[in-house]
Design a protein around this motif. Structure first.
Motif, short mmCIF file in Angstrom:
data_model
loop_
_atom_site.label_atom_id
_atom_site.label_comp_id
_atom_site.label_asym_id
_atom_site.label_seq_id
_atom_site.Cartn_x
_atom_site.Cartn_y
_atom_site.Cartn_z
N VAL A 220 0.92 -1.23 -0.07
CA VAL A 220 -0.18 -0.05 0.10
C VAL A 220 0.74 1.25 -0.06
CG1 VAL A 220 -1.67 1.43 1.28
CG2 VAL A 220 -1.91 -1.18 1.21
N SER A 221 1.77 1.46 0.85
CA SER A 221 2.64 2.31 1.02
C SER A 221 3.48 2.76 -0.16
CB SER A 221 3.77 2.08 2.06
OG SER A 221 4.85 3.31 2.05
N ALA A 222 3.91 1.75 -1.00
CA ALA A 222 4.54 1.72 -2.18
C ALA A 222 3.74 2.06 -3.40
CB ALA A 222 5.74 0.42 -2.51
N GLY A 223 2.25 1.97 -3.46
CA GLY A 223 1.55 2.11 -4.34
C GLY A 223 1.47 1.09 -5.31
N THR A 224 1.96 -0.26 -4.86
CA THR A 224 1.85 -1.35 -5.75
C THR A 224 0.86 -2.51 -5.45
OG1 THR A 224 3.43 -2.44 -4.65
CG2 THR A 224 4.42 -0.92 -6.21
N LEU A 225 -0.22 -2.09 -4.74
CA LEU A 225 -1.26 -2.98 -4.56
C LEU A 225 -2.47 -2.82 -4.95
CD1 LEU A 225 -2.01 -4.31 -0.95
CD2 LEU A 225 -3.84 -3.31 -2.16
N ARG A 226 -3.18 -3.89 -5.59
CA ARG A 226 -4.50 -3.64 -6.19
C ARG A 226 -5.44 -4.62 -5.42
NH1 ARG A 226 -2.07 0.05 -7.69
NH2 ARG A 226 -1.89 0.93 -9.83
N LEU A 227 -6.80 -4.34 -5.40
CA LEU A 227 -7.79 -5.08 -4.76
C LEU A 227 -8.41 -5.69 -5.87
CD1 LEU A 227 -9.51 -4.28 -1.56
CD2 LEU A 227 -10.97 -4.77 -3.69
N VAL A 228 -8.45 -7.06 -5.73
CA VAL A 228 -9.39 -7.94 -6.68
C VAL A 228 -10.53 -8.64 -5.84
CG1 VAL A 228 -9.52 -9.67 -8.46
CG2 VAL A 228 -7.55 -8.14 -8.25
N LEU A 229 -11.86 -8.49 -6.46
CA LEU A 229 -12.90 -9.37 -5.58
C LEU A 229 -12.61 -10.86 -5.92
CD1 LEU A 229 -15.92 -7.16 -6.29
CD2 LEU A 229 -14.33 -7.04 -4.50
#
Length: 235
Positions: A220-229
């Protein structure tokens, strides 16, 4: 010797008969009474009785009120309900509306809110749960999603998601090939906020295992996270 002149009064014009005018009271025209059919009379009586019965049912329904539990304070998702959060009201309740009755008030106190509760609303049985949304050994990771990253499907507490690690913009994911599957972390939605005014950012609290929580926070801090359902069955 004076002569006496006898004056003969002329008949009054109102009393003198005129041609074409009949003196004396005029009898009203005779109206022949129509013979009513027994079937029409019976139908009228039936409609009158049905209308009276319908009005009686409506009055009984309007007068029948149910004691239910209401929400009188804001309660966040996962928060334990206390007696101060709840009130009571007497309402004319539609049978289709599911609400907690007053006699079950003590049973919901101590349970957790499964959804966000707002003052002035009726408390439904589905809005409370005995299970904690954050289980033992789990951590909650807040994830900010930009408008284009927010799923069209509403995020609700308990929904299964995957946290996917993606390369930062302009960089490649070191140590992995372009065909390798990205790193993922399984999670569960605890709460999703409304879109922030101006930015449209939505903050989602996701529960993960204690071992994976720090990794997700770093993404999250690095901006490299995506959320998938995830699919409804969790796969």
């Amino acid at each position: 010797m004076s002569s006496t002149h006898s004056r003969v009064a002329a008949p009054d014009a109102a009393e003198s008969p005129q041609p074409g005018r009949v003196s004396g009271p005029v009898a009203p025209p005779r109206v022949s009474a129509r013979r009513r059919r027994p079937g029409v009379i019976a139908l009228s009586l039936a409609l009158t009785a049905a209308g009276g019965a319908g009005a009686g049912v409506l009055l009984l329904q309007a007068g029948h009120r149910t004691e239910v539990v209401t929400v009188i304070r804001d309660v966040q998702v996962g928060q334990v309900l206390t007696r101060r959060d709840l009130g009571t009201a007497s309402v004319a309740l539609d049978p289709a509306v599911k609400a907690v009755r007053v006699n079950a008030l003590d049973s919901v106190v101590g349970q957790r809110a499964a959804v966000e509760l707002t003052p002035g609303s009726l408390l439904a049985p589905s809005q409370v749960t005995k299970e904690s949304l954050v289980k033992a050994g789990e951590q909650v990771v807040p994830i900010g999603l930009k408008p284009e990253q927010v799923p069209a499907t509403a995020l609700v507490p308990g929904q299964r998601v995957q946290l996917v690690h993606v390369p930062a913009q302009g960089q490649e994911d070191t140590g992995t090939s372009s065909t390798a599957a990205p790193q993922t972390i399984d999670g569960r939605v605890v709460k999703a906020s409304s879109a922030a005014p101006g930015t449209g950012t939505v903050v989602v609290d996701v529960a993960t295992t204690a071992a994976q929580g720090p990794t997700a926070a770093a993404w999250v801090s690095a901006g490299t996270l995506r959320l998938v359902l995830s699919a409804p069955d969790g796969t």
